[in-house]
Enzyme design. Structure first.
Site, short mmCIF file in Angstrom:
data_model
loop_
_atom_site.label_atom_id
_atom_site.label_comp_id
_atom_site.label_asym_id
_atom_site.label_seq_id
_atom_site.Cartn_x
_atom_site.Cartn_y
_atom_site.Cartn_z
N ASP A 205 3.04 1.28 4.97
CA ASP A 205 2.39 0.31 4.08
C ASP A 205 3.28 -0.03 2.88
O ASP A 205 3.94 0.84 2.31
CB ASP A 205 1.09 0.98 3.58
CG ASP A 205 0.21 0.04 2.79
OD1 ASP A 205 -0.24 -0.95 3.38
OD2 ASP A 205 -0.03 0.30 1.59
N GLU A 253 5.73 -2.73 6.58
CA GLU A 253 5.18 -3.95 5.99
C GLU A 253 6.12 -4.37 4.87
O GLU A 253 6.13 -3.77 3.79
CB GLU A 253 3.78 -3.67 5.42
CG GLU A 253 3.12 -4.93 4.90
CD GLU A 253 1.98 -4.66 3.92
OE1 GLU A 253 1.13 -5.53 3.79
OE2 GLU A 253 1.95 -3.59 3.30
#
Ligand code: NOJ
Length: 563
Positions: A205, A253
């Site tokens: 993330d 990401e």
């Protein structure tokens, strides 16, 4: 060529499917999806042809940010089950030939995490340096918050110790000090733990934030390692811990322009993230879809750094669990997409994106949807689906913010869409109503209907899997005169394909010349019965319906594949 290469670097032609365990299937009737429920549906996913599950956060969490605010990185939130259920799920997935990756949040924790509770207790606490603090009043940082609707900056004053702590997301998600070797060790240990439980990697993330210089503030820059060394060390750790089990991956990401993504792969060394979502191509794809003009998508494909080595890979997606962010586009282009696909204020999120799923953006047009998913599978890279996309689920605008696209999976036309037997008022999230509700859109009906999006995606998955040139190959955009058409050519070793997508509603004829191919070569359409042959000039004219698509395999006598 050796077909076994595709098994070694399995992620290069994987089909990834993202699941929020909270909203997939509730097996115990408490209104909340759970790991047990998910395990019941692995066969459904295997039948589609999914090869890798991506589980969104299932860790104990106050869920101020849908579980991305983690209170225990080693735990399983009891609402979803326990470690036993997790291991059962991984075991079932592996048995059906699916890999499992899980979200790894390295940038922040929840403010309820014991590290932060201890850190904020006193300035001299050993955990103080797990987070990033400042003693002077911060400047105006309202522009820097990722959630400008709910936060007015990235520093929050902490009453007890009188200092400010850093958080790029919610103030309940303090940023970790990733320059601290103890934090790095703790993150690596977490990875080691889940690898030991059988996962095949991580969706990492918010990577750029985790190695952002602000995070390293207050440290003597001369003593710091280069921030990207952190990613290198995580990748090296992953390689050591997963050797023998097949490569485990880090799918990052990184919502940045292409050139900057190159750095996150580790440049030509390829020693950082294994995969990255291609946000730039995603945003340009939506611009192209809005204009019904392939030019922005062609520009994105041409600007993708190609010199990334063999191991790194781009992941393509249309929609995900967040808003459709358009932040890499200039303002006028953002407005074009917003005006076309999100004309109402309620469609928008934080002024920068759309809280919608794809089918309502296309007014439910099945031809356009099928073309868009064909494009997703045909783009060079690995396709990633968000749960419910395969059946054409819509959003629920009654639900606040980004939750609009995170409604319960619609399995049947029964109560709660077959998601749960609980009273509707008890559901973790409200089921979508109206034309995209379970009465009209559900997996059971799609299974029975050969013309459904589900059948289309299952077919795309099959063709994609038997065409490793799509995930592995070199690609080139082909010249042709129709602005609405993307024509591209992929080639890997002795295998080649031509892929045609018409983003416009009008039928077109696409003249193709494949100079390198012999006259008489057959182009076999993998999506229909129609094949064609190159003429004396190695040319052919290919017809495309409005929103039509073709996957043309260049047939070679020595290609062992069935066509
Ligand atoms: C990206 C995730 O996709 C998003 O849902 C989340 O809010 C932020 N990272 C913060 O973890």
């Amino acid at each position: 060529m050796r077909i076994t290469e595709t098994a070694d670097l399995w992620y290069k032609n994987a089909i990834v499917y993202c699941i929020d365990p909270e909203t997939f299937l509730d097996s115990d009737g408490d209104g909340i999806g759970d790991l047990n429920g998910l395990a019941q549906r692995v066969d459904y996913l295997a039948e589609i042809g999914v090869t890798c599950l991506w589980l969104m956060p299932f860790y104990p969490s106050p869920r101020r940010d849908n579980g991305y605010d983690i209170a225990d990185m080693y735990g399983v939130d009891p609402r979803y089950g326990n470690h036993g259920d997790f291991v059962e799920l991984v075991r079932i997935a592996h048995d059906r030939g699916l890999r499992v990756i899980i979200d790894l949040v390295i940038n922040h924790t929840s403010d309820q995490h014991p590290w932060f509770r201890k850190a904020r207790a006193s300035k001299d606490n050993p955990y103080r340096d797990f987070y990033v603090w400042r003693s002077d009043t911060p400047p105006d940082t309202s522009e820097e918050s990722m959630f400008p609707d709910s936060e007015n900056g990235i520093w929050t004053h902490d009453e007890k110790t009188g200092e400010w702590y850093l958080h790029h997301f919610l103030h309940t998600q303090p940023d970790l000090n990733t320059a601290n070797p103890q934090v790095r060790d703790a993150i690596a240990k977490t990875m080691g733990f889940w690898l030991q439980l059988g996962v095949d990697g991580f969706r990492v993330d918010a990577v750029p934030f985790a190695i952002n210089q602000t995070t390293f503030e207050g440290h003597d820059k001369n003593e710091l390692e280069e921030p990207h060394d952190y990613l290198r060390s995580l990748r090296a750790f992953l390689a050591r811990r997963s050797s023998g089990n097949g490569a485990a991956i880090m799918l990052g990401e990184v919502n940045l322009p292409h050139e900057e993504q190159l750095t996150f792969f580790g440049g030509s060394d390829g020693d950082q993230l294994t995969m990255q979502f291609d946000f730039y191509t995603n945003q340009k794809t939506f611009l192209a879809l809005a204009r019904q003009d392939a030019a922005p998508l062609i520009e994105a494909l041409n600007s993708r750094p190609k010199d990334i080595g063999v191991e790194p890979q781009y992941a393509n997606f249309l929609r995900n669990h967040d808003e459709l962010t358009l932040d890499l586009l200039p303002e006028d282009e953002q407005n074009e997409v917003l005006d076309t696909f999100g004309p109402e204020e309620e469609h928008r999120f934080a002024g920068r994106g759309l809280r919608r799923r794809l089918p309502p953006m296309f007014d439910g047009d099945p031809r356009r949807l099928k073309m868009a998913y064909s494009l997703l599978f045909a783009l060079p890279g690995t396709p990633v689906l968000f749960y419910g996309e395969e059946i054409g689920m819509g959003e629920n605008l009654e639900v606040d913010g980004r939750e609009a696209v995170r409604t319960p999976m619609q399995w049947t036309d029964e109560k709660n869409g077959g998601f749960s037997s609980a009273a509707p008022s008890k559901l973790a999230r409200q089921v979508t109503e109206g034309p995209y509700g379970p009465a009209h859109v559900n997996a059971a009906d799609c299974r029975r209907n050969k013309d459904s999006l589900l059948h289309h995606i299952t077919r795309l998955a099959k063709r994609y899997r038997e065409s490793p040139e799509l995930g592995w190959g070199d690609y080139a955009v082909l010249d042709q005169p129709n602005p609405s058409v993307l024509a591209h050519h992929v080639t890997w070793k002795d295998r080649s394909m031509v892929l045609l997508h018409n983003l416009g509603a009008e039928p077109v004829v696409v003249p193709l010349t494949l100079e390198e191919e012999e006259p008489g070569t057959q182009l076999v359409d993998l999506m229909s019965e129609e094949s064609c042959e190159l003429d004396q000039d190695s040319s052919t004219d290919s017809q495309l319906d409005g929103y039509g698509y073709r996957w043309l395999r260049i047939k070679r006598a020595d290609d062992p594949r069935l066509v």
